[in-house]
Design an enzyme around this catalytic site. Structure first.
Site, PDB file in Angstrom:
ATOM      1  N   LYS A 112       0.856  -1.185   0.000  1.00 11.45           N
ATOM      2  CA  LYS A 112       0.000   0.000   0.000  1.00 11.45           C
ATOM      3  C   LYS A 112       0.895   1.239   0.000  1.00 11.45           C
ATOM      4  CE  LYS A 112      -4.307   1.543   2.148  1.00 11.45           C
ATOM      5  NZ  LYS A 112      -5.249   1.355   3.268  1.00 11.45           N
TER       6      LYS A 112
ATOM      7  N   GLU B 108     -19.280  -5.965  10.846  1.00  8.70           N
ATOM      8  CA  GLU B 108     -20.230  -5.193  11.641  1.00  8.70           C
ATOM      9  C   GLU B 108     -21.242  -6.084  12.356  1.00  8.70           C
ATOM     10  OE1 GLU B 108     -18.732  -2.646   8.264  1.00  8.70           O
ATOM     11  OE2 GLU B 108     -19.597  -4.657   8.428  1.00  8.70           O
TER      12      GLU B 108
ATOM     13  N   ARG C 142     -25.396  -2.262   8.200  1.00  8.30           N
ATOM     14  CA  ARG C 142     -25.040  -3.632   7.845  1.00  8.30           C
ATOM     15  C   ARG C 142     -25.303  -4.606   8.986  1.00  8.30           C
ATOM     16  NH1 ARG C 142     -19.523  -3.836   4.644  1.00  8.30           N
ATOM     17  NH2 ARG C 142     -20.778  -5.220   3.371  1.00  8.30           N
TER      18      ARG C 142
END
Length: 619
Positions: free
Chosen positions: A284, A370, A398
């Site tokens: 990244k 979640e 969610r």
């Protein structure tokens, strides 16, 4: 951003992927180099998601070079990493408008480009949608391919595994690319492992594997022995046994920054008709040392000087609501070991970094899960602990079933600290916290609080934490507070609002931080302003009193009008047979596009001028 053809000689030739496919494969490393530099220069001038895109330069080029997009479907999970994809698919000249009002979306969006196969923004949806597209493609019989790119964080979510389990069962013609930039297995990447990828994705290994299975199928004991041996060997050499068990042919891990190896492997895998998983290792922030060193800080950036490589310091001296939340956690955890804070991969965004380091045994990051976060909190609450789930409004959606079934139904004392409630801004329609009041208000047993400033916010956190009869929710905005003095912590009276300004004829019933705009309006129109504080339970006595002493009522909230706090006021007045005109102000029945918070509030007529004009026009 204007493209300098002298500075970007190869990239300037590419407007769409069909232009890319005209290049010789030897020119692709140079294209990747120019694309990485272009991304750096453009984001530094415009702001936006940054480190993720730097990490997928080679992958993006290899995918569009190998696959016939947009005929072949390319799906990016979440989409933080899709800026290079946008640059190569006809939107290069608009990349400086990304996340701005009227500009490009932060994430892939079907309404924006035919190359965006799926509108995304929330994690772990790519594989499920990809299977649907793959099933449809199989019925078409046109050899249309489907590719899903998902990160090592997003693949931990249950939805991703549910999808892979289904794909393996129905033998979908789908390729899942696991973009892994955080699993610490970079030692496996290199020439030897790339060679393994070539072999395992080639025809020889595929035929050998299938023929071997057919040959030994009539000899169950030997077949089982070979299967076990293969599993153990793969488990030692490759981290792919789990994916094989789900029905995927696993290839990798390979170097995700070697565009030549990527293309060779993708070309081999393109010929397969069964579920495939290609595991790539990327860095990244690749190619920009500051982002490589600290990819979290460089995930999404404001405008910055790419030469200095230093992000600007926020000049706003007032603390954010998220920071205030983190400080409140630390303040209370020091003398209460029963306090447990839970986040689904939002430690930094929710202001919990200091807490996570200081109170390690009272902090849990459950990753992008979640649903698990909420039911995990239920288990803790049942066991006598007081869990706090710190979660963004848009992500709480969610876990809706878990809030109802596992928390509210059982009257468990779990507190939801709902960050980014209301208008979030540049991330656009997938991230606006527009619905939490509406979807929580109908749930029995829950207390819902809407602070008007950071002092009230702290008092509500304290109130929710001390409440033991059932679940509570405190919704608060993105951004900084107003700079008010913070009082010592004290429990508020549940369901009790206060009058903030006394006027005549019109009473504004405010829910949340828009109260400051309401007070400006009140000065112009001489209205009463009530800080309602609680959406549930409503302060019924205060509402009825205001209805008896005023000619008009106005409700104000930074939530969808449909089903929101104003709807609750309407329901009460109807039930009590109070015949008084009510104007409900809030977010309209539409998905809110990107822009700054100030721009959106202005467009929605929820700034002081807009509120004043709406009331005047209504009267």
């Amino acid at each position: 951003m204007i493209l300098d053809t002298n500075y970007y000689p190869t990239l300037s030739l590419i407007e769409y992927p069909h232009d890319l496919r005209l290049l010789s494969q030897e020119n692709l490393p140079q294209l990747c180099k120019e694309l990485r530099q272009y991304l750096l220069n453009s984001v530094s001038l415009s702001s936006g998601h940054f480190a993720s895109g730097l990490g997928t330069i080679e992958l993006t080029v290899a995918l569009h070079y190998t696959y016939n997009t947009p005929f072949d479907a390319l799906i990016w999970d979440i989409g933080h990493q899709a800026y290079p994809h946008k640059i190569l698919t006809g939107r290069r000249h608009l990349i400086s408008t990304i996340r701005k009002k009227g500009g490009l979306h932060s994430f892939p969006c079907r309404y924006e480009s035919q190359y965006d196969a799926l509108s995304v923004g929330h994690s772990s949806t790519s594989i499920s949608a990809g299977i649907g597209m793959a099933v449809a493609a199989e019925r078409e019989g046109k050899n249309r391919k489907t590719v899903c790119v998902i990160g090592d964080g997003a693949i931990t979510a249950g939805m991703a595994f549910e999808a892979m389990n289904h794909a393996g069962d129905i033998k979908s013609d789908i390729l899942v690319i696991l973009n892994d930039n955080d699993m610490s297995i970079s030692a496996n990447v290199g020439a030897l492992n790339n060679r393994f990828a070539h072999l395992l994705s080639g025809k020889f290994y595929s035929r050998f594997k299938e023929n071997s299975k057919k040959f030994f199928s009539s000899l169950p004991p030997i077949k089982e022995l070979i299967k076990r041996t293969e599993e153990h060997l793969k488990g030692m050499v490759f981290p792919g046994t789990l994916f094989e068990e789900l029905g995927f042919n696993y290839i990798g891990p390979i170097d995700g920054h070697d565009v030549q190896t990527l293309i060779t492997t993708l070309k081999n895998m393109r010929n397969f008709k069964t579920p495939q998983l290609l595991h790539i290792i990327t860095t990244k922030g690749k190619g920009y040392p500051p982002a490589e060193k600290d990819p979290i800080r460089w995930h999404a950036v404001p405008k910055f000087d790419p030469v200095r490589g230093v992000l600007p310091i926020n000049s706003n001296k007032r603390p954010t609501y998220s920071k205030i939340f983190g400080e409140w956690l630390c303040e209370n955890a020091s003398n209460n070991s029963k306090m447990i804070a839970i986040t689904p991969a939002m430690c930094e965004g929710s202001g919990m970094v200091h807490f996570s380091k200081k109170y390690t045994k009272q902090y849990f990051d459950v990753a992008i899960a979640e649903q698990h976060a909420v039911t995990f909190a239920a288990g803790l609450a049942i066991s006598g602990y007081k869990p706090i789930v710190a979660i963004y409004s848009t992500f709480l959606q969610r876990a809706y079933d878990q809030v109802i079934h596992d928390i509210a139904l059982q009257k468990l004392p779990v507190m939801f600290a709902i960050d980014r409630a209301g208008i979030v801004g540049e991330d656009g329609q997938t991230h606006q916290g527009a619905f939490d009041i509406s979807f929580l208000r109908c749930i029995p047993n829950i207390i819902i609080m809407t602070p008007s400033d950071e002092n009230e916010f702290r008092q509500m956190l304290h109130t929710g934490y001390k409440y033991q009869i059932g679940p509570t929710a405190v919704r608060y905005p993105r951004g900084s507070g107003t700079g008010v003095t913070l009082d010592p912590l004290n429990c508020l009276t549940i369901g009790k609002g206060i009058i903030r300004r006394q006027g005549s004829k019109i009473a504004i019933l405010n829910f949340g931080v828009l109260i400051h705009n309401a007070l400006i309006t009140a000065e112009l129109l001489n209205t009463t302003v009530a800080d309602m504080r609680f959406v549930k339970p409503l302060d019924e006595n205060l509402i009825l009193e205001l209805a008896d002493t005023h000619d008009f009522l106005v409700t104000l909230e930074e939530n969808a009008i449909v089903g929101g706090a104003g709807s609750g006021v309407n329901e009460l007045l109807m039930y009590k047979r109070k015949l008084i005109p009510v104007l409900n102000l809030g977010l309209p029945d539409q998905f809110i596009q990107q822009g700054t918070q100030e721009e959106i509030l202005h467009d929605m007529q929820l700034d002081a001028i807009g509120i004043t004009n709406q009331i005047k026009n209504w009267l």
